[in-house]
Design a protein around this motif. Structure first.
Motif, PDB file in Angstrom:
ATOM      1  N   ALA A   1       0.815  -1.225   0.000  1.00 43.41           N
ATOM      2  CA  ALA A   1       0.000   0.000   0.000  1.00 43.41           C
ATOM      3  C   ALA A   1       0.849   1.277   0.000  1.00 43.41           C
ATOM      4  O   ALA A   1       1.979   1.273   0.481  1.00 43.41           O
ATOM      5  N   PRO A   2       0.277   2.372  -0.512  1.00 46.33           N
ATOM      6  CA  PRO A   2       0.979   3.661  -0.503  1.00 46.33           C
ATOM      7  C   PRO A   2       0.667   4.452   0.768  1.00 46.33           C
ATOM      8  O   PRO A   2      -0.148   4.027   1.582  1.00 46.33           O
TER       9      PRO A   2
ATOM     10  N   ASN B   1      -0.798   7.543   0.981  1.00 46.37           N
ATOM     11  CA  ASN B   1      -1.765   8.643   0.977  1.00 46.37           C
ATOM     12  C   ASN B   1      -3.170   8.263   1.437  1.00 46.37           C
ATOM     13  O   ASN B   1      -3.962   9.137   1.751  1.00 46.37           O
TER      14      ASN B   1
ATOM     15  N   ILE C   1      -7.069   1.942   1.209  1.00 42.64           N
ATOM     16  CA  ILE C   1      -6.615   1.187   0.034  1.00 42.64           C
ATOM     17  C   ILE C   1      -6.549  -0.321   0.277  1.00 42.64           C
ATOM     18  O   ILE C   1      -6.943  -1.115  -0.579  1.00 42.64           O
TER      19      ILE C   1
ATOM     20  N   LYS D   1      11.243  -1.843   0.673  1.00 38.57           N
ATOM     21  CA  LYS D   1      11.557  -2.611  -0.528  1.00 38.57           C
ATOM     22  C   LYS D   1      11.903  -4.082  -0.216  1.00 38.57           C
ATOM     23  O   LYS D   1      11.506  -4.986  -0.951  1.00 38.57           O
TER      24      LYS D   1
ATOM     25  N   ASP E   1      10.072  -7.153  -1.909  1.00 39.72           N
ATOM     26  CA  ASP E   1      10.769  -8.096  -2.796  1.00 39.72           C
ATOM     27  C   ASP E   1      10.594  -9.545  -2.324  1.00 39.72           C
ATOM     28  O   ASP E   1      10.465 -10.460  -3.141  1.00 39.72           O
TER      29      ASP E   1
ATOM     30  N   VAL F   1      -0.577  -0.618  -4.932  1.00 44.99           N
ATOM     31  CA  VAL F   1      -0.987   0.761  -5.237  1.00 44.99           C
ATOM     32  C   VAL F   1       0.168   1.670  -4.820  1.00 44.99           C
ATOM     33  O   VAL F   1       0.663   1.572  -3.696  1.00 44.99           O
TER      34      VAL F   1
ATOM     35  N   SER G   1       3.350   4.627  -6.714  1.00 44.34           N
ATOM     36  CA  SER G   1       3.827   5.430  -7.852  1.00 44.34           C
ATOM     37  C   SER G   1       3.976   4.539  -9.094  1.00 44.34           C
ATOM     38  O   SER G   1       4.158   3.326  -8.991  1.00 44.34           O
TER      39      SER G   1
ATOM     40  N   VAL H   1       7.281   2.425  -9.329  1.00 46.32           N
ATOM     41  CA  VAL H   1       7.297   1.184  -8.537  1.00 46.32           C
ATOM     42  C   VAL H   1       6.244   0.208  -9.073  1.00 46.32           C
ATOM     43  O   VAL H   1       6.487  -1.004  -9.128  1.00 46.32           O
TER      44      VAL H   1
ATOM     45  N   ILE I   1       6.847  -3.665  -9.882  1.00 43.45           N
ATOM     46  CA  ILE I   1       6.075  -4.720  -9.199  1.00 43.45           C
ATOM     47  C   ILE I   1       5.434  -5.638 -10.248  1.00 43.45           C
ATOM     48  O   ILE I   1       5.457  -6.868 -10.132  1.00 43.45           O
TER      49      ILE I   1
ATOM     50  N   GLN J   1      -1.599  -0.512  -9.440  1.00 43.50           N
ATOM     51  CA  GLN J   1      -2.145   0.815  -9.723  1.00 43.50           C
ATOM     52  C   GLN J   1      -1.058   1.849  -9.490  1.00 43.50           C
ATOM     53  O   GLN J   1      -0.392   1.821  -8.457  1.00 43.50           O
TER      54      GLN J   1
ATOM     55  N   PHE K   1       1.727  15.703  -6.898  1.00 45.02           N
ATOM     56  CA  PHE K   1       1.331  15.154  -5.597  1.00 45.02           C
ATOM     57  C   PHE K   1       1.493  16.200  -4.488  1.00 45.02           C
ATOM     58  O   PHE K   1       2.051  15.936  -3.419  1.00 45.02           O
TER      59      PHE K   1
ATOM     60  N   ASN L   1      -5.520   8.121 -15.207  1.00 46.59           N
ATOM     61  CA  ASN L   1      -6.326   7.724 -14.057  1.00 46.59           C
ATOM     62  C   ASN L   1      -7.717   8.345 -14.129  1.00 46.59           C
ATOM     63  O   ASN L   1      -8.713   7.657 -14.008  1.00 46.59           O
TER      64      ASN L   1
HETATM   65  P1  NAD Z   1       5.493   4.454  -3.560  1.00 42.90           P
HETATM   66  O1  NAD Z   1       5.464   3.832  -4.898  1.00 42.90           O
HETATM   67  O2  NAD Z   1       6.713   5.199  -3.149  1.00 42.90           O
HETATM   68  O3  NAD Z   1       5.287   3.339  -2.422  1.00 42.90           O
HETATM   69  C1  NAD Z   1       4.205   2.442  -2.439  1.00 42.90           C
HETATM   70  C2  NAD Z   1       4.584   1.135  -1.744  1.00 42.90           C
HETATM   71  O4  NAD Z   1       5.665   0.530  -2.448  1.00 42.90           O
HETATM   72  C3  NAD Z   1       5.059   1.324  -0.302  1.00 42.90           C
HETATM   73  O5  NAD Z   1       4.483   0.305   0.483  1.00 42.90           O
HETATM   74  C4  NAD Z   1       6.575   1.179  -0.385  1.00 42.90           C
HETATM   75  O6  NAD Z   1       7.131   0.585   0.770  1.00 42.90           O
HETATM   76  C5  NAD Z   1       6.769   0.265  -1.584  1.00 42.90           C
HETATM   77  N1  NAD Z   1       7.983   0.588  -2.344  1.00 42.90           N
HETATM   78  C6  NAD Z   1       8.527   1.831  -2.551  1.00 42.90           C
HETATM   79  N2  NAD Z   1       9.617   1.729  -3.329  1.00 42.90           N
HETATM   80  C7  NAD Z   1       9.768   0.428  -3.633  1.00 42.90           C
HETATM   81  C8  NAD Z   1      10.721  -0.291  -4.413  1.00 42.90           C
HETATM   82  N3  NAD Z   1      11.726   0.327  -5.025  1.00 42.90           N
HETATM   83  N4  NAD Z   1      10.571  -1.618  -4.518  1.00 42.90           N
HETATM   84  C9  NAD Z   1       9.554  -2.261  -3.905  1.00 42.90           C
HETATM   85  N5  NAD Z   1       8.635  -1.630  -3.143  1.00 42.90           N
HETATM   86  C10 NAD Z   1       8.722  -0.305  -3.013  1.00 42.90           C
HETATM   87  O7  NAD Z   1       4.189   5.380  -3.449  1.00 42.90           O
HETATM   88  P2  NAD Z   1       3.777   6.400  -2.299  1.00 42.90           P
HETATM   89  O8  NAD Z   1       4.669   7.589  -2.359  1.00 42.90           O
HETATM   90  O9  NAD Z   1       3.620   5.689  -0.995  1.00 42.90           O
HETATM   91  O10 NAD Z   1       2.304   6.798  -2.785  1.00 42.90           O
HETATM   92  C11 NAD Z   1       2.035   7.842  -3.680  1.00 42.90           C
HETATM   93  C12 NAD Z   1       1.818   7.326  -5.082  1.00 42.90           C
HETATM   94  O11 NAD Z   1       0.762   6.381  -5.107  1.00 42.90           O
HETATM   95  C13 NAD Z   1       1.409   8.420  -6.054  1.00 42.90           C
HETATM   96  O12 NAD Z   1       2.114   8.246  -7.254  1.00 42.90           O
HETATM   97  C14 NAD Z   1      -0.071   8.183  -6.252  1.00 42.90           C
HETATM   98  O13 NAD Z   1      -0.599   8.649  -7.463  1.00 42.90           O
HETATM   99  C15 NAD Z   1      -0.141   6.704  -6.157  1.00 42.90           C
HETATM  100  N6  NAD Z   1      -1.488   6.236  -5.844  1.00 42.90           N
HETATM  101  C16 NAD Z   1      -2.202   5.654  -6.836  1.00 42.90           C
HETATM  102  C17 NAD Z   1      -3.502   5.237  -6.603  1.00 42.90           C
HETATM  103  C18 NAD Z   1      -4.317   4.598  -7.689  1.00 42.90           C
HETATM  104  O14 NAD Z   1      -5.387   4.106  -7.406  1.00 42.90           O
HETATM  105  N7  NAD Z   1      -3.853   4.583  -8.926  1.00 42.90           N
HETATM  106  C19 NAD Z   1      -4.062   5.406  -5.321  1.00 42.90           C
HETATM  107  C20 NAD Z   1      -3.293   5.996  -4.329  1.00 42.90           C
HETATM  108  C21 NAD Z   1      -1.992   6.412  -4.599  1.00 42.90           C
END
Ligand code: NAD
Length: 491
Positions: A149-150, A152, A157, A208, A212, A226, A228, A231, A235, A249, A386, A412
């Motif tokens: 999960a992200p 925000n 989520i 990470k 992984d 969900v 960026s 990532v 994934i 997502q 963001f 989106n």
């Molecule tokens: P992020 O991609 O940095 O992190 C999301 C998850 O991935 C976290 O749990 C993190 O620990 C893990 N992660 C981060 N880097 C990683 C890597 N290199 N390898 C493996 N896992 C990794 O995202 P964030 O900053 O937490 O959230 C914001 C982003 O999420 C924005 O881009 C936003 O648009 C997106 N988002 C999308 C939706 C959607 O429905 N499309 C909904 C909410 C947020």
């Protein structure tokens, strides 16, 4: 200072990982807890997956009508604890209390939807597809899944996936964002009370390394991500390489077009709420606002006044419309993008850089920002910001505006404000985005619909929520059967 524990096999356990990261309130900078982060979290993942695999053997034999009973209890508990969970969301993520309450409402609606799984899982039967032969399809659970999960939406989520996964007969592992892990601690304290078999649902912290480990684990059958786009793409590739079903997502860059025939007062207010809600940290936050026609004056002025009226402050304080962004790094990235936009020729109408909120001077605040005459091939227009930043763009025709949307990398959401049904119809047909809003600023699908990003906003096939979630968490089996009459004894 509390070090957060994992929830594994129905109990709270210390992580084997000694390395930790501080979880900070982005408004006050108070350290709220320490979360395990590091290579050793992969060992926690192994233990959690083993627990889930074992529990799932019995769970998949449990009739679906019995499997949804704990979800009714969960709905009730989430409602009883909504205020407390919402407060935690505000403390660790920064959004206002009202926004946090709304987030939990969306979470609860997904639990309600998943309670319908006994009907949603029903399948297809064709009698006599050839003489004396019947054919039917069964949906069976896919196995143990996981959600990454992200930051925000710390509460909502996970609920796009978890209730459907377990109702369909699967085990599930949640890996919350390391930036906001406290909300899921509260949710798991409730999951602990609803009578699920020990080990069926687990929560493992980390970054990470724990991700992984999940992506490579042979007993993880599905991955719901969900975050960026960068990532999400990783994934999708990595989990697919390991043979898993994946839904990933990603990020967004959402446009809104305002036609001259729109209700301009309503449009200005809704656009302001879309851009600045959750400090712009929503995957459905509007960012590029395109006014269309010969004039831009009236709607531009209405939008600017709505932005000026927004109060930036601490989300737990009465009267705050908008909280901080998540971190110092995020603040400097957003301010850097504004700097770059200005260098490229954009004109700041309201500049939220360098704002100071009384009582929270160290918080990661950026006030609402409006830039106009933004070059359409510049960074501000292309990059996901963001943060609470609006780029005002003016175009002569709706066709020009739709072409502009469709050239973007993300898909989106796209919205249109108009009083013309014909324009609305043409827009929803032509715009390359998975979620469309007509006179709506945040076109967030309700739980019964899939959350449908396109292009760089989604990697995969089946989305979260509703029927898509049921399909994602089940695998189909088709049976062709012949039972010749001659084989039966006569009675
Ligand atoms: P992020 O991609 O940095 O992190 C999301 C998850 O991935 C976290 O749990 C993190 O620990 C893990 N992660 C981060 N880097 C990683 C890597 N290199 N390898 C493996 N896992 C990794 O995202 P964030 O900053 O937490 O959230 C914001 C982003 O999420 C924005 O881009 C936003 O648009 C997106 N988002 C999308 C939706 C959607 O429905 N499309 C909904 C909410 C947020």
């Amino acid at each position: 200072m509390t070090t957060l524990q994992n929830y594994i096999h129905g109990e709270w356990r210390d992580s084997v990982c000694a390395d930790q990261l501080a979880v900070e309130n982005p408004a006050t900078l108070e350290v709220l807890a320490q979360v395990p982060m590091g290579a050793a979290t992969a060992t926690d993942v192994d233990v959690a997956v083993a627990a889930s695999v074992e529990a799932q053997q019995e769970w998949r034999d449990t009739p679906v009508i019995e499997r949804v009973q704990p979800l009714y209890k969960l709905k009730q508990l989430l409602e009883e604890h909504r205020e407390d969970i919402a407060k935690t969301i505000t403390q660790e993520c920064g959004k206002t209390l009202g926004e946090a309450r709304g987030e939990m409402q969306r979470a609860i609606e997904n639990v309600e939807m998943a309670c319908g799984t006994p009907a949603l899982m029903q399948s297809e039967f064709s009698e006599n597809i050839a003489r004396g032969i019947d054919e039917f399809m069964i949906r069976q659970p896919i196995g143990v899944g996981c959600c990454i999960a992200p930051f925000n939406f710390p509460g909502m989520i996970t609920f796009w996936f978890l209730p459907y996964a377990i109702a369909c007969g699967n085990g599930f592992i949640v890996k919350p964002s390391e930036k906001v892990p406290l909300t899921m601690m509260k949710v798991f304290a409730l999951l602990d009370q609803i009578g699920l078999p020990k080990g069926l649902v687990n929560m493992v912290h980390g970054g990470k390394e724990s991700v992984d480990a999940l992506l490579a684990h042979p007993d993880i059958k599905s991955v719901s991500f969900v975050g960026s786009s960068q990532v999400a793409r990783y994934i999708y590739a990595k989990a697919s390489e390991h043979g898993k079903r994946v839904q990933a997502q990603g990020g967004a860059k959402n446009p809104i077009i305002i036609l001259p025939d729109a209700d301009l007062e309503m449009a200005a207010k809704i656009v302001g709420d879309s851009v600045y809600g959750c400090a712009g940290q929503r995957c459905l936050a509007a960012s590029n606002i395109v006014t269309v026609g010969d004039e831009k004056g009236e709607v531009r002025d209405a939008i600017v006044s709505c932005a000026e009226a927004k109060v930036t402050g601490y989300g737990l304080d009465e009267g705050a419309d908008m909280g901080p962004v998540i971190s110092a790094e995020s603040k400097s990235r957003v301010e850097g993008l504004i700097d770059q936009g200005v260098k490229e020729g954009a004109k700041p109408v309201i500049d939220g850089r360098g704002v100071s909120v009384s009582g929270y001077e160290k918080g990661h605040f950026i006030a609402p920002t409006v830039l106009e005459d933004v070059p359409i091939d510049g960074e501000l227009v292309k990059t996901e910001i963001f943060g609470p930043v609006m780029s005002l763009i003016h175009m002569k025709t709706i066709d020009e505006a739709i072409d502009f949307i469709n050239r973007g990398n993300y898909g989106n959401m796209a919205c249109l404000f108009t009083s013309s049904g014909a324009h609305a119809r043409a827009f929803r047909y032509r715009a390359d985005a998975g979620d469309i809003g007509i006179n709506i600023g945040v076109a967030a699908p309700m739980a019964q619909f899939p959350f449908s990003g396109w292009k760089e906003s989604f990697f995969g096939d089946l989305h979260g929520q509703g029927r898509h979630a049921i399909e994602f968490f089940t695998q189909t089996k088709v049976v062709v059967e012949r039972w010749p009459k001659e084989w039966s004894r006569k009675f």
